[in-house]
Design an enzyme around this catalytic site. Structure first.
Site, PDB file in Angstrom:
ATOM      1  N   THR A  33       0.856  -1.185   0.000  1.00 23.98           N
ATOM      2  CA  THR A  33       0.000   0.000   0.000  1.00 23.98           C
ATOM      3  C   THR A  33       0.890   1.232   0.000  1.00 23.98           C
ATOM      4  OG1 THR A  33      -1.906   1.037   1.079  1.00 23.98           O
ATOM      5  CG2 THR A  33      -0.261   0.042   2.536  1.00 23.98           C
ATOM      6  N   ASN A  34       0.351   2.399   0.267  1.00 16.30           N
ATOM      7  CA  ASN A  34       1.150   3.628   0.281  1.00 16.30           C
ATOM      8  C   ASN A  34       0.609   4.576   1.339  1.00 16.30           C
ATOM      9  OD1 ASN A  34      -0.856   5.550  -0.979  1.00 16.30           O
ATOM     10  ND2 ASN A  34      -0.754   3.980  -2.577  1.00 16.30           N
ATOM     11  N   LEU A  35       1.230   5.747   1.451  1.00 19.88           N
ATOM     12  CA  LEU A  35       0.966   6.642   2.582  1.00 19.88           C
ATOM     13  C   LEU A  35      -0.157   7.648   2.359  1.00 19.88           C
ATOM     14  CD1 LEU A  35       4.637   7.310   3.744  1.00 19.88           C
ATOM     15  CD2 LEU A  35       2.892   5.927   4.893  1.00 19.88           C
TER      16      LEU A  35
END
Ligand code: CTP
Ligand code: CA
Length: 223
Positions: A33-35
């Site tokens: 995933t990412n931020l």
């Protein structure tokens, strides 16, 4: 401020928006995933609803409350987001893609948790590319007015313009990351065929109102 949008510049319009990250499973307990926090997308959904639009928000995994009066569809993966958005897009006037869609997903998802064992090699993940939701919507015969986002670490204007052309969308909103991720303020660069305009650093709430105003103007001058 109650009644910020006087007149309600998106009255009678339908706006579809993606927000947040996506989550691409590796096994039942892990994923990529990412931020992205989803804050900008949720702020735009709220502002558009306040401007009179009927808003559908397709959200990846985020920890945010649904803005009042907004229809929310929760998804996890890029492909789920694609499957939710594509059938809805033709019946909308505007599509705003703020989601930080994972560019790749693991080619195979393990049904069971991947285990360590003495002497076993570390797993190697093979990745495959996810579909580009914004580009796919922009290719539809009955397409909404499409707005892309570009979060870049450098050369913001150049990358934003490159995305405008590659995805064939009329407006790309650039911001410099990853400093902006999860923050409550930001500065934007609006890039379209005419040129560039900077919107100085402000709260995501204030920026989203400016953006809704800009979208409404472009929509009006298009028809
Ligand atoms: N986008 C999308 N679907 C994807 C990838 C991106 O809808 N699979 C949308 C984003 O929501 C954003 C715009 O496309 O509005 C630009 O996303 P970005 O990640 O900046 O562009 P990419 O084309 O993925 O290029 P790169 O990540 O290499 O900069
Ligand atoms: Ca990307």
């Amino acid at each position: 401020v109650i009644g910020f949008f006087q007149p309600k510049v998106l009255q009678g319009k339908k706006l579809l928006i993606t927000a947040g990250p996506t989550f691409e499973p590796i096994d039942p307990v892990r994923g990529l995933t990412n931020l992205s926090s989803g804050k900008m997308g949720f702020a735009i959904a709220r502002a558009a609803q306040e401007a009179g639009a009927e808003v559908t928000l397709v959200a990846g995994p985020v920890h945010l409350d649904t803005p009042a009066g907004v229809r929310r569809i929760d998804v996890r993966t890029a492909r789920q987001m694609f499957d939710a958005v594509l059938p809805l897009a033709p019946e909308h006037d505007v599509f705003v893609a703020t989601a930080a869609v994972a560019d790749w997903r693991p080619a195979d998802v393990s049904d069971a948790k991947i285990k360590k064992a003495p002497g076993r090699d570390v797993p190697v993940l093979e990745l495959v590319e996810n579909p580009d939701i914004l580009a796919a919507v922009a290719r539809l015969a009955r397409r909404p007015y499409c707005v892309g986002f570009a979060a870049e670490s450098h050369d913001l204007a150049r990358h934003a313009r490159e995305k405008l052309q590659r995805k064939n969308v009329p407006l790309v909103v650039g911001n410099l990351g990853p400093a902006t991720f999860g923050r409550d303020d930001n500065a934007l660069l609006l890039v379209d065929a005419q040129g560039e305009r900077e919107v100085p650093c402000a709260s995501k709430r204030a920026l989203s109102r400016v953006l809704v105003q800009e979208i409404a103007q472009r929509l009006a001058s298009r028809s």
